[in-house]
Enzyme design. Structure first.
Site, PDB file in Angstrom:
ATOM      1  N   TRP A  51       0.879  -1.238   0.121  1.00  0.00           N
ATOM      2  CA  TRP A  51       0.013   0.005  -0.177  1.00  0.00           C
ATOM      3  C   TRP A  51       0.795   1.213   0.035  1.00  0.00           C
ATOM      4  O   TRP A  51       0.447   2.227  -0.045  1.00  0.00           O
ATOM      5  CB  TRP A  51      -1.037   0.189   1.268  1.00  0.00           C
ATOM      6  CG  TRP A  51      -2.129  -1.197   1.222  1.00  0.00           C
ATOM      7  CD1 TRP A  51      -2.119  -1.929   0.437  1.00  0.00           C
ATOM      8  CD2 TRP A  51      -2.924  -1.256   2.042  1.00  0.00           C
ATOM      9  NE1 TRP A  51      -3.259  -2.810   0.516  1.00  0.00           N
ATOM     10  CE2 TRP A  51      -3.735  -2.323   1.888  1.00  0.00           C
ATOM     11  CE3 TRP A  51      -3.284  -0.425   3.515  1.00  0.00           C
ATOM     12  CZ2 TRP A  51      -4.852  -2.832   2.607  1.00  0.00           C
ATOM     13  CZ3 TRP A  51      -4.481  -1.190   4.172  1.00  0.00           C
ATOM     14  CH2 TRP A  51      -5.128  -2.035   3.604  1.00  0.00           C
TER      15      TRP A  51
ATOM     16  N   GLY B 282       5.537   1.735 -10.421  1.00  0.00           N
ATOM     17  CA  GLY B 282       4.950   2.790 -10.546  1.00  0.00           C
ATOM     18  C   GLY B 282       4.830   3.594 -11.825  1.00  0.00           C
ATOM     19  O   GLY B 282       4.319   4.608 -11.833  1.00  0.00           O
TER      20      GLY B 282
ATOM     21  N   HIS C  26      13.005  -2.701  -0.537  1.00  0.00           N
ATOM     22  CA  HIS C  26      12.302  -2.191  -1.905  1.00  0.00           C
ATOM     23  C   HIS C  26      12.988  -1.050  -2.249  1.00  0.00           C
ATOM     24  O   HIS C  26      13.880  -0.436  -1.768  1.00  0.00           O
ATOM     25  CB  HIS C  26      11.089  -1.574  -1.051  1.00  0.00           C
ATOM     26  CG  HIS C  26      10.077  -1.090  -2.357  1.00  0.00           C
ATOM     27  ND1 HIS C  26      10.112   0.005  -2.857  1.00  0.00           N
ATOM     28  CD2 HIS C  26       9.065  -1.752  -2.585  1.00  0.00           C
ATOM     29  CE1 HIS C  26       9.101   0.035  -3.705  1.00  0.00           C
ATOM     30  NE2 HIS C  26       8.385  -1.178  -3.595  1.00  0.00           N
TER      31      HIS C  26
ATOM     32  N   GLY D 264       1.817  -2.710  -6.310  1.00  0.00           N
ATOM     33  CA  GLY D 264       1.828  -1.555  -5.575  1.00  0.00           C
ATOM     34  C   GLY D 264       0.620  -0.925  -5.924  1.00  0.00           C
ATOM     35  O   GLY D 264      -0.783  -1.396  -5.265  1.00  0.00           O
ATOM     36  N   GLY D 265       0.266  -0.041  -6.872  1.00  0.00           N
ATOM     37  CA  GLY D 265      -0.756   0.735  -7.065  1.00  0.00           C
ATOM     38  C   GLY D 265      -2.102  -0.044  -7.029  1.00  0.00           C
ATOM     39  O   GLY D 265      -3.067   0.189  -6.528  1.00  0.00           O
TER      40      GLY D 265
HETATM   41  C1  PEP Z   1       5.915  -1.940  -5.437  1.00  0.00           C
HETATM   42  O1  PEP Z   1       5.566  -0.861  -4.924  1.00  0.00           O
HETATM   43  O2  PEP Z   1       6.496  -2.827  -5.161  1.00  0.00           O
HETATM   44  C2  PEP Z   1       5.475  -1.915  -6.813  1.00  0.00           C
HETATM   45  C3  PEP Z   1       5.649  -2.818  -7.567  1.00  0.00           C
HETATM   46  O3  PEP Z   1       4.501  -0.970  -7.311  1.00  0.00           O
HETATM   47  P1  PEP Z   1       3.632  -0.889  -8.646  1.00  0.00           P
HETATM   48  O4  PEP Z   1       2.896  -1.998  -8.688  1.00  0.00           O
HETATM   49  O5  PEP Z   1       2.721   0.488  -8.452  1.00  0.00           O
HETATM   50  O6  PEP Z   1       4.705  -0.605 -10.099  1.00  0.00           O
END
Ligand code: PEP
Length: 255
Positions: A10, A173, A95, A233-234
């Site tokens: 999140w 992202g 991360h 993520g998103g």
């Molecule tokens: C993440 O935050 O680990 C990620 C993969 O983000 P997103 O899916 O938004 O690219």
């Protein structure tokens, strides 16, 4: 056989009411998750709230970060032991946002990895190259350097109770996803490196892909032989998207 895992990061999003609605939506679909582990990573202040909302269900709570030190005079930090105490089963470590925005080196990431395991939790070790590194042909070198910072310190057996997440930084992202075979190539390199040290650990190790995973691209990624799930993520903030990703993982789960 490796059980698929879909984890939602999140990041720094959420409020109590929104969290409750999101978990409520996920739990409504919980019975259809199939043979897939599902974890969500709320910001640390909401870990207790989320743990309470999922305690009688199948969703695990993942910490986003833990301190590189044990409890003590470290204002503002949250230890792995505290996350365990509040109901987490696992913690993200390394991360790319922690590495790039908060200056976490491979050594700090390894230290955190050790603290997370010492607290009885599963580290989800994130590795991945930047666009410049990929274009310079350094993908493999960067990813293995990040992996081996942990393996050389704690031994390959430490990966028996860990998860690795391959997250190309250029795909996080950004809406850009690695092509399934591009991701598979790196997952294969990671597994081969671990296998050169211990074949059983390698074949049991869950390697997630992360980087703009959404319902539309999840199935193709999960069809790859070394992709054992996703770090999302998103899309993990949208119930329908996240549930669709989990379902895709369930459909391709028998291997
Ligand atoms: C993440 O935050 O680990 C990620 C993969 O983000 P997103 O899916 O938004 O690219």
């Amino acid at each position: 056989m490796r059980r698929k895992l879909v984890a939602g990061n999140w990041k720094m999003h959420g409020r109590q009411a929104a969290n409750e609605a999101l978990i409520g939506g996920l739990r409504a679909g919980e019975r259809d998750f199939g043979d897939v582990d599902v974890w969500v990573a709320p910001p640390a202040v909401y870990v207790g709230q989320i743990a309470g909302l999922v305690e009688d269900g199948a969703i695990g709570v993942l910490g986003q970060n833990a301190a590189a030190v044990d409890d003590g005079a470290f204002t503002g930090e949250v230890s792995a032991a505290m996350l365990a105490d509040m109901g987490c089963c696992a913690v993200l470590v390394g991360h790319s946002e922690r590495r790039s925005l908060f200056g976490e080196s491979d050594a700090v990431v390894a230290e955190k990895f050790g603290r997370i395991q010492a607290a009885g939790l599963v580290p989800v070790l994130c590795v991945g190259e930047t666009l410049a590194e990929r274009e310079a042909g350094q993908t493999e070198g960067v990813v293995l350097r990040q992996l081996l910072a942990v393996v050389e310190r704690f031994g390959v057996l430490s990966l028996r109770s860990a998860v690795v997440a391959y997250e190309p930084v250029w795909a996080i992202g950004t809406g850009l996803t690695a092509e399934p075979d591009q991701a598979q190539q790196v997952h294969e390199v990671i597994r081969a490196e671990v296998s050169s040290r211990d074949a059983v650990v390698a074949s049991d190790l869950r390697i997630l892909y992360g980087g703009s995973v959404k319902a539309a691209n999840a199935s193709a990624l999960f069809a790859m032989p070394d992709i054992d799930g996703a770090l999302v993520g998103g899309a993990s903030l949208k119930v329908d998207e996240f549930v669709a990703i989990i379902r895709s993982a369930g459909e391709g789960s028998v291997r």
